[in-house]
Design an enzyme around this catalytic site. Structure first.
Site, PDB file in Angstrom:
ATOM      1  N   ALA A  78      -4.821  -0.354  10.192  1.00 17.19           N
ATOM      2  CA  ALA A  78      -5.283  -1.263   9.151  1.00 17.19           C
ATOM      3  C   ALA A  78      -6.763  -1.545   9.364  1.00 17.19           C
ATOM      4  CB  ALA A  78      -4.473  -2.550   9.195  1.00 17.19           C
ATOM      5  N   LYS A  79      -7.322  -2.300   8.408  1.00 16.80           N
ATOM      6  CA  LYS A  79      -8.754  -2.585   8.452  1.00 16.80           C
ATOM      7  C   LYS A  79      -9.165  -3.253   9.763  1.00 16.80           C
ATOM      8  CE  LYS A  79      -9.800  -1.295   4.243  1.00 16.80           C
ATOM      9  NZ  LYS A  79      -9.091  -1.694   3.054  1.00 16.80           N
ATOM     10  N   ARG A  80      -8.222  -4.004  10.346  1.00 15.29           N
ATOM     11  CA  ARG A  80      -8.575  -4.732  11.585  1.00 15.29           C
ATOM     12  C   ARG A  80      -8.829  -3.774  12.755  1.00 15.29           C
ATOM     13  NH1 ARG A  80      -3.068  -5.428  10.668  1.00 15.29           N
ATOM     14  NH2 ARG A  80      -1.929  -4.052  12.040  1.00 15.29           N
ATOM     15  N   THR A  94     -12.734  -2.658   0.466  1.00 17.07           N
ATOM     16  CA  THR A  94     -12.592  -3.958   1.128  1.00 17.07           C
ATOM     17  C   THR A  94     -12.978  -3.873   2.602  1.00 17.07           C
ATOM     18  OG1 THR A  94     -10.283  -3.456   1.593  1.00 17.07           O
ATOM     19  CG2 THR A  94     -10.722  -4.690  -0.416  1.00 17.07           C
TER      20      THR A  94
END
Ligand code: GLU
Length: 284
Positions: free
Chosen positions: A253-255, A12
């Site tokens: 996290a991805k952010r 993702t």
């Protein structure tokens, strides 16, 4: 018997230091024991997963110095296997179709005085569709109303009949309480699969003997043991590890673009330095 571990990212986004920690943990355990390390791409969510992210994961891991044994298992290529498990559980009367929309579920929860939540923070499903008659279900399915497939938790726990536990490597046996999850979705509306179903199916199918993963997934182990027990799948050992955090203590996290392996690499940080920042204490 030699151990089999795995790293099972969802494509993702790009891998960050937290993923590197998870991958190195699983890879390091297998390599130290002369076992096997498997790579699995958990891409059943068509709305969030992207093939270019899968390619980037393979490339980033190789750059980091991680090698895997055998072919990469890509979950989206195995949907008929997951459907077969759903069919078997359905035949045993352990599943039911749920036609509720997300909005309906949220409305019900909002209308309830004290809505209980599952360990993953989502409100527990109140079982509206569990009460539908056989005829009502058939009519809605025939009319093409989209539906998810839920586990009838009370029946599932009864079908197992014994108290379940899992073995957490550093602690010994830990009692499971899968009922905390309520009637979880095992087959989504958009794909006949779910994280819980695929992860347990694949760990069994691939002979994974030691599941290493972040401690955020530890509560889900209760549910995974239930599915393993229902399906007669072998029980792996578990070693949940800490999650890496940023200097303010927030979980990565991805952010957090700044700590993706891609960005670090572009900045000229070496694979060895990234391994160190990811908490790797094994051989350089
Ligand atoms: N695919 C899951 C994730 O990306 C991990 C699954 C697992 O290790 O059980 O968070």
């Amino acid at each position: 018997m030699s151990i089999v571990t795995r790293f099972a990212p969802s494509p993702t986004g790009h891998l960050h230091l937290g993923h590197a920690h998870a991958a190195l943990t699983a890879w390091g355990r297998a390599r130290a024991a002369g076992g096997r390390f498997l790579l699995r791409i958990e891409d059943i969510d068509p709305g969030r997963c992207r093939p270019d992210h899968s390619d980037a994961i393979l490339e980033d891991l190789a750059w980091l110095g991680i090698d895997w044994d055998g072919p990469v298992r890509v979950q989206s290529e195995h949907l008929p296997e997951y459907r077969a498990v759903l069919d078997e559980l359905a035949e045993r009367g352990l599943l039911y179709p749920c036609f509720c929309t997300r909005a309906e579920i949220m409305r019900e929860v909002a209308g309830a005085a004290a809505a209980p939540h599952g360990p993953d923070g989502t409100p527990l499903y109140r079982g509206t569709c569990r009460a539908l008659s056989r005829a009502e279900r058939a009519a809605r399915i025939a009319a093409g109303v989209p539906y998810a497939v839920r586990l009838d938790m009370v029946r599932a726990v009864a079908a197992v009949g014994t108290k379940l536990s899992f073995r957490e490597e550093q602690e010994g046996r830990v009692a499971c309480r899968p009922e905390r999850f309520g009637d979880v979705v095992l087959g989504r509306k958009d794909v006949p699969a779910s994280y819980h179903l695929c992860v347990t199916h694949d760990d069994a199918r691939q002979g994974v003997s030691l599941v290493t993963r972040g401690e955020d997934l530890r509560p889900a182990t209760d549910l995974h043991r239930l599915l393993q027990s229902l399906m007669g799948w072998p029980e792996p050992a578990y070693a949940h590890h800490r999650l890496l955090t940023d200097p303010s203590g927030r979980r990565l996290a991805k952010r957090d673009r700044a700590v993706t392996l891609r960005v670090l690499r572009a900045e000229g940080v070496s694979p060895g330095e990234v391994r160190a920042r990811a908490g790797w204490t094994g051989p350089a």
